[in-house]
Design a protein around this motif. Structure first.
Motif, PDB file in Angstrom:
ATOM      1  N   PHE A   4       0.834  -1.214   0.000  1.00  0.00           N
ATOM      2  CA  PHE A   4       0.000   0.000   0.000  1.00  0.00           C
ATOM      3  C   PHE A   4       0.862   1.256   0.000  1.00  0.00           C
ATOM      4  O   PHE A   4       0.448   2.328  -0.411  1.00  0.00           O
ATOM      5  CB  PHE A   4      -0.909   0.022   1.242  1.00  0.00           C
ATOM      6  N   GLY A   5       2.077   1.122   0.537  1.00  0.00           N
ATOM      7  CA  GLY A   5       2.982   2.241   0.749  1.00  0.00           C
ATOM      8  C   GLY A   5       3.865   1.919   1.928  1.00  0.00           C
ATOM      9  O   GLY A   5       4.023   0.749   2.314  1.00  0.00           O
ATOM     10  N   ASP A   6       4.455   2.924   2.523  1.00  0.00           N
ATOM     11  CA  ASP A   6       5.316   2.710   3.678  1.00  0.00           C
ATOM     12  C   ASP A   6       4.489   2.539   4.943  1.00  0.00           C
ATOM     13  O   ASP A   6       3.531   3.276   5.191  1.00  0.00           O
ATOM     14  CB  ASP A   6       6.272   3.887   3.866  1.00  0.00           C
ATOM     15  N   LEU A   7       4.889   1.561   5.765  1.00  0.00           N
ATOM     16  CA  LEU A   7       4.268   1.322   7.064  1.00  0.00           C
ATOM     17  C   LEU A   7       5.345   1.454   8.131  1.00  0.00           C
ATOM     18  O   LEU A   7       6.307   0.685   8.139  1.00  0.00           O
ATOM     19  CB  LEU A   7       3.636  -0.081   7.116  1.00  0.00           C
ATOM     20  N   GLY A   8       5.172   2.408   9.017  1.00  0.00           N
ATOM     21  CA  GLY A   8       6.103   2.601  10.119  1.00  0.00           C
ATOM     22  C   GLY A   8       5.521   2.085  11.409  1.00  0.00           C
ATOM     23  O   GLY A   8       4.375   2.391  11.755  1.00  0.00           O
ATOM     24  N   LEU A   9       6.301   1.268  12.127  1.00  0.00           N
ATOM     25  CA  LEU A   9       5.860   0.691  13.398  1.00  0.00           C
ATOM     26  C   LEU A   9       6.829   1.096  14.498  1.00  0.00           C
ATOM     27  O   LEU A   9       8.049   1.083  14.299  1.00  0.00           O
ATOM     28  CB  LEU A   9       5.783  -0.831  13.313  1.00  0.00           C
ATOM     29  N   LEU A  10       6.296   1.430  15.658  1.00  0.00           N
ATOM     30  CA  LEU A  10       7.103   1.780  16.816  1.00  0.00           C
ATOM     31  C   LEU A  10       6.427   1.247  18.067  1.00  0.00           C
ATOM     32  O   LEU A  10       5.199   1.315  18.197  1.00  0.00           O
ATOM     33  CB  LEU A  10       7.277   3.302  16.914  1.00  0.00           C
ATOM     34  N   ALA A  11       7.225   0.718  18.994  1.00  0.00           N
ATOM     35  CA  ALA A  11       6.705   0.237  20.273  1.00  0.00           C
ATOM     36  C   ALA A  11       7.653   0.677  21.380  1.00  0.00           C
ATOM     37  O   ALA A  11       8.870   0.775  21.179  1.00  0.00           O
ATOM     38  CB  ALA A  11       6.564  -1.284  20.272  1.00  0.00           C
ATOM     39  N   TYR A  12       7.111   0.947  22.554  1.00  0.00           N
ATOM     40  CA  TYR A  12       7.937   1.349  23.693  1.00  0.00           C
ATOM     41  C   TYR A  12       7.344   0.795  24.986  1.00  0.00           C
ATOM     42  O   TYR A  12       6.153   0.475  25.070  1.00  0.00           O
ATOM     43  CB  TYR A  12       8.061   2.879  23.778  1.00  0.00           C
ATOM     44  N   VAL A  13       8.200   0.678  25.978  1.00  0.00           N
ATOM     45  CA  VAL A  13       7.801   0.193  27.300  1.00  0.00           C
ATOM     46  C   VAL A  13       8.664   0.894  28.335  1.00  0.00           C
ATOM     47  O   VAL A  13       9.826   1.219  28.066  1.00  0.00           O
ATOM     48  CB  VAL A  13       7.949  -1.348  27.395  1.00  0.00           C
ATOM     49  N   SER A  14       8.122   1.156  29.499  1.00  0.00           N
ATOM     50  CA  SER A  14       8.904   1.786  30.565  1.00  0.00           C
ATOM     51  C   SER A  14       8.363   1.351  31.920  1.00  0.00           C
ATOM     52  O   SER A  14       7.189   0.970  32.056  1.00  0.00           O
ATOM     53  CB  SER A  14       8.853   3.315  30.461  1.00  0.00           C
ATOM     54  N   ARG A  15       9.260   1.419  32.920  1.00  0.00           N
ATOM     55  CA  ARG A  15       8.860   1.117  34.297  1.00  0.00           C
ATOM     56  C   ARG A  15       9.670   2.017  35.229  1.00  0.00           C
ATOM     57  O   ARG A  15      10.902   2.095  35.128  1.00  0.00           O
ATOM     58  CB  ARG A  15       9.107  -0.349  34.635  1.00  0.00           C
ATOM     59  N   ASN A  16       8.975   2.704  36.136  1.00  0.00           N
ATOM     60  CA  ASN A  16       9.585   3.608  37.099  1.00  0.00           C
ATOM     61  C   ASN A  16       9.102   3.243  38.494  1.00  0.00           C
ATOM     62  O   ASN A  16       7.894   3.206  38.742  1.00  0.00           O
ATOM     63  CB  ASN A  16       9.200   5.061  36.798  1.00  0.00           C
ATOM     64  N   VAL A  17      10.043   2.957  39.395  1.00  0.00           N
ATOM     65  CA  VAL A  17       9.725   2.552  40.760  1.00  0.00           C
ATOM     66  C   VAL A  17      10.592   3.354  41.716  1.00  0.00           C
ATOM     67  O   VAL A  17      11.792   3.526  41.487  1.00  0.00           O
ATOM     68  CB  VAL A  17       9.973   1.041  40.977  1.00  0.00           C
ATOM     69  N   SER A  18       9.993   3.844  42.816  1.00  0.00           N
ATOM     70  CA  SER A  18      10.767   4.589  43.794  1.00  0.00           C
ATOM     71  C   SER A  18      10.090   4.540  45.152  1.00  0.00           C
ATOM     72  O   SER A  18       8.852   4.520  45.244  1.00  0.00           O
ATOM     73  CB  SER A  18      10.938   6.055  43.370  1.00  0.00           C
ATOM     74  N   GLU A  19      10.914   4.518  46.208  1.00  0.00           N
ATOM     75  CA  GLU A  19      10.389   4.656  47.559  1.00  0.00           C
ATOM     76  C   GLU A  19       9.941   6.084  47.825  1.00  0.00           C
ATOM     77  O   GLU A  19       9.162   6.352  48.733  1.00  0.00           O
ATOM     78  CB  GLU A  19      11.457   4.270  48.589  1.00  0.00           C
ATOM     79  N   GLY A  20      10.456   7.006  47.050  1.00  0.00           N
ATOM     80  CA  GLY A  20      10.068   8.401  47.194  1.00  0.00           C
ATOM     81  C   GLY A  20      10.737   9.078  48.380  1.00  0.00           C
ATOM     82  O   GLY A  20      11.542   8.494  49.100  1.00  0.00           O
ATOM     83  N   TYR A  21      10.407  10.350  48.558  1.00  0.00           N
ATOM     84  CA  TYR A  21      10.969  11.101  49.671  1.00  0.00           C
ATOM     85  C   TYR A  21       9.848  11.526  50.622  1.00  0.00           C
ATOM     86  O   TYR A  21       8.667  11.415  50.305  1.00  0.00           O
ATOM     87  CB  TYR A  21      11.742  12.324  49.159  1.00  0.00           C
ATOM     88  N   GLN A  22      10.222  12.014  51.760  1.00  0.00           N
ATOM     89  CA  GLN A  22       9.262  12.456  52.757  1.00  0.00           C
ATOM     90  C   GLN A  22       8.792  13.870  52.403  1.00  0.00           C
ATOM     91  O   GLN A  22       9.565  14.819  52.484  1.00  0.00           O
ATOM     92  CB  GLN A  22       9.903  12.443  54.146  1.00  0.00           C
ATOM     93  N   PRO A  23       7.521  14.045  52.045  1.00  0.00           N
ATOM     94  CA  PRO A  23       7.075  15.342  51.542  1.00  0.00           C
ATOM     95  C   PRO A  23       6.632  16.331  52.619  1.00  0.00           C
ATOM     96  O   PRO A  23       6.222  17.442  52.291  1.00  0.00           O
ATOM     97  CB  PRO A  23       5.890  14.967  50.649  1.00  0.00           C
ATOM     98  N   PHE A  24       6.683  15.908  53.912  1.00  0.00           N
ATOM     99  CA  PHE A  24       6.299  16.805  54.992  1.00  0.00           C
ATOM    100  C   PHE A  24       7.412  16.851  56.040  1.00  0.00           C
ATOM    101  O   PHE A  24       8.142  15.875  56.228  1.00  0.00           O
ATOM    102  CB  PHE A  24       5.005  16.334  55.669  1.00  0.00           C
ATOM    103  N   ARG A  25       7.503  17.971  56.722  1.00  0.00           N
ATOM    104  CA  ARG A  25       8.460  18.089  57.817  1.00  0.00           C
ATOM    105  C   ARG A  25       8.006  17.219  58.986  1.00  0.00           C
ATOM    106  O   ARG A  25       6.811  16.992  59.191  1.00  0.00           O
ATOM    107  CB  ARG A  25       8.584  19.547  58.253  1.00  0.00           C
TER     108      ARG A  25
END
Length: 641
Positions: free
Chosen positions: A194-215
């Motif tokens: 039919f013409g040009d077919l462009g394919l893209l795939a991505y995956v990500s994972r972000n994990v953190s204990e985080g910081y203390q947001p209050f005094r």
């Protein structure tokens, strides 16, 4: 929308466009051949008097291994105030040209992310690794973009396939708060008959204990003191071209997030377990050299399970909420055409239709469905007697089920004074339709909706001057914008009743930014924004800094094998909804990168955030300070293939 003949998809995506440093935008060539209509909307407005900023992929990569969209915008968009509530992947406060948190319309590939049922911006499930660039269109933009585009539009553009060979990258990162990140991307362009077919795939994972947001002194009977997060995302894009005259683009993203909701009093464990799915389908076609169009359908589905476990005074726990549901679905279809008229005048015309539904097990909303339908048109005349003047004029009408309709107009103008100087301006009206909570909420003793609410309206004026040339024989660009906004029919709570406020509120100020190449290796850039609010009805706008500024110095080695930079941002006073003042802080960040091979396949990056470990407040909730991220260092390794 009409484009010159193109040999590549990205070549068609943009006509000449100004970057943050106001040089021509240069994009890596993509091989899929086909016209692009919708993707040029922001770029076109830069040619008719609207101020446009672009955050590039290179800048996004410098925002850190665990970067979410809010972090990227905070670091690199001149004139945009961003204050993430409790660090990455959390709600944030945003202000552009003196606007409130939801006066800026956020789009993902043209799909509205602002929640029309409950209000607010939700960017906390968007990973930076999926983004190609961020386009920022400043000032009132309701003409082409509709409700909530009061102070500007931010369009987050996802990555697209760009190579006929299998290519991609893998990123691995760690930070000093126990955070780990990993993401990968792969792409390839085929020819399938039919013409040009462009394919893209991505995956990500972000994990953190985080910081203390209050005094410590503000926390009372709290078990879970850190605000952690766990975000997993995968997505894909397919672009099928049909000769050089048409193309079909399909996009899908799935995000699964387990996000802590921090609390300073009696909090044992509070979480939002969230799934968000976004899908789009866009067909674009050039019928002739003078007429082209696009049709775009989208769906944005959001499902959250809210759990809140509190500590009791006796040492036990009590479950306040257990997997309580709240969510919404937003779907719609937009059609837009662009015609080149005799005399080379350009006419843009379109229809934008959206439907919404939602559910909340905690907040009672009597009517959880809504729909909005709009028609708009814009004329961009060409005046032969004034070849350096580029004006436009347009009108839009939008009606919503519940509440009144809104009609707005806009005039824009760009005048090239000479090769170095340009004068731009725009004047028009913008609007913000009431959301379902404001129309239909039913919480006796707390808040009640008002089915007779009128849309909030504003008159907006922006005037700017741009310079691009030399200073001390070095490349230099600078820009100054003054703005003024008058808001009427302000939607606000009067006791427990949502009403349209009397009188008007006026916001005015200025924004200035500049960039200087000190030499071939060193560069300097800075921006500042001043906001002044005046109320004639006793109602004020909250969480908008009166002044903020940023500057950044960067270095690139001669062979471009390594680079480094440092930035400082300063925030002056901010007034919360409880009339408590906060702000008054400066934060310094630093970043560096090093390629390990001449082919630029292997790279190590470093980000140091809050270099001097400044204790600062990003927002206030329940009379408690929410603290910004403390000193954090993040390291990332990148492999490209």
């Amino acid at each position: 929308m009409i484009r010159r003949s193109c040999t590549s998809l990205l070549g068609c995506l943009f006509s000449p466009l100004l970057l943050a440093d106001e040089t021509a935008l240069v994009l890596k060539q993509q091989i899929v051949s086909a016209p692009s209509v919708e993707s040029t909307t922001v770029a076109d407005m830069a040619q008719y008097g609207s101020k446009v900023e672009i955050v590039t992929r290179e800048q996004i990569e410098r925002a850190g291994p665990s970067a979410d969209v809010s972090r990227v915008m905070q670091m690199f968009i001149p004139g945009l105030y961003v204050a993430p509530k409790n660090g990455p992947f959390d709600y944030g406060t945003y202000s552009l040209l003196g606007g409130r948190n939801d006066d800026t319309l956020i789009l993902l590939d043209g799909v509205r992310l602002n929640n029309r049922l409950y209000g607010g911006l939700y960017l906390d499930t968007l990973p930076a690794n999926a983004i190609e660039r961020i386009e920022v269109l400043k000032g009132g933009q309701s003409l082409l973009f509709g409700t909530q585009a009061v102070s500007g539009v931010i369009n987050i553009v996802t990555r697209s396939p760009q190579s006929r060979e299998v290519s991609g990258e893998v990123n691995l990162g760690v930070d000093t708060f126990g955070g780990t990140t990993g993401d990968a991307r792969a792409e390839k362009i085929f020819n399938n008959g039919f013409g040009d077919l462009g394919l893209l795939a991505y995956v990500s994972r972000n994990v953190s204990e985080g910081y203390q947001p209050f005094r410590n002194r503000d926390m009372k009977n709290v078990t879970d003191k850190k605000r952690s997060y766990e975000v997993s995302t995968f997505g894909g894009k397919a672009i099928q071209s049909f000769s050089d005259d048409s193309r079909l683009e399909l996009f899908y993203q799935y995000a699964d997030a387990n996000l802590d909701f921090a609390g300073a009093t009696n909090n044992h464990k509070t979480t939002n377990d969230r799934v968000q799915q976004i899908a789009t389908a866009t067909f674009e076609q050039s019928l002739s050299e003078r007429l082209s169009y696009f049709i775009k359908g989208h769906i944005n589905d959001w499902d959250t399970r809210y759990t809140r476990i509190l500590n009791t005074e006796g040492g036990g726990t009590t479950v306040k909420n257990h997997n309580d549901y709240w969510g919404f679905t937003d779907w719609g279809i937009q059609a837009e055409g662009k015609a080149l008229l005799p005399g080379d005048h350009v006419l843009v015309f379109g229809s934008d239709n959206q439907w919404f539904k939602g559910q909340d097990d905690v907040l009672i909303i009597d009517n959880n469905k809504a729909q909005a339908h709009a028609l708009y048109t814009q004329l961009r005349p060409k005046i032969d007697a004034l070849p350096d003047w580029h004006p436009s004029i347009g009108i839009r009408h939008e009606a919503m089920s519940g509440g009144d309709s809104a009609t707005v107009g806009m005039l824009t103008s760009l005048y090239d004074l000479n090769d170095n100087w340009a004068l731009r301006g725009q004047y028009g009206t913008a609007y913000k339709l009431p959301n379902a909570e404001q129309l239909f909420v039913n919480e006796p003793g707390d808040e009640r909706g008002n089915r007779n609410l009128k849309p909030e309206k504003s008159r907006n004026a922006e005037l700017g001057v741009d310079y691009k040339g030399n200073l001390f024989n070095r490349d230099f660009s600078a820009s100054l914008t003054v703005f003024k906004r008058k808001i009427t029919d302000l939607i606000t709570l009067d006791g427990e009743q949502w009403v349209n406020g009397q009188g008007q509120i006026q916001m005015r100020g200025f924004e200035a930014d500049a960039r200087l190449a000190l030499n071939d290796q060193w560069s300097l850039q800075a921006d500042m924004t001043r906001n002044l609010t005046e109320s004639r009805a006793g109602v004020t706008l909250n969480d908008i800094p009166s002044f903020f500024a940023r500057s950044r110095v960067g270095y690139e080695s001669v062979d471009r094998m390594w680079g480094a930079g440092s930035a400082i941002r300063y925030i002056r006073d901010v007034i919360s909804s409880k009339k408590v003042e906060y702000g008054h802080y400066s934060v310094v960040d630093a970043d560096a990168y090093r390629y390990l091979d001449n082919a630029h396949q292997h790279r190590v990056s470093l980000l140091v955030e809050n270099l001097f470990d400044r204790d600062y407040v990003t927002s206030r909730s329940a009379n408690v300070d929410n603290l910004g991220r403390p000193f954090t260092s993040e390291v990332r390794y990148t492999y490209r293939f």
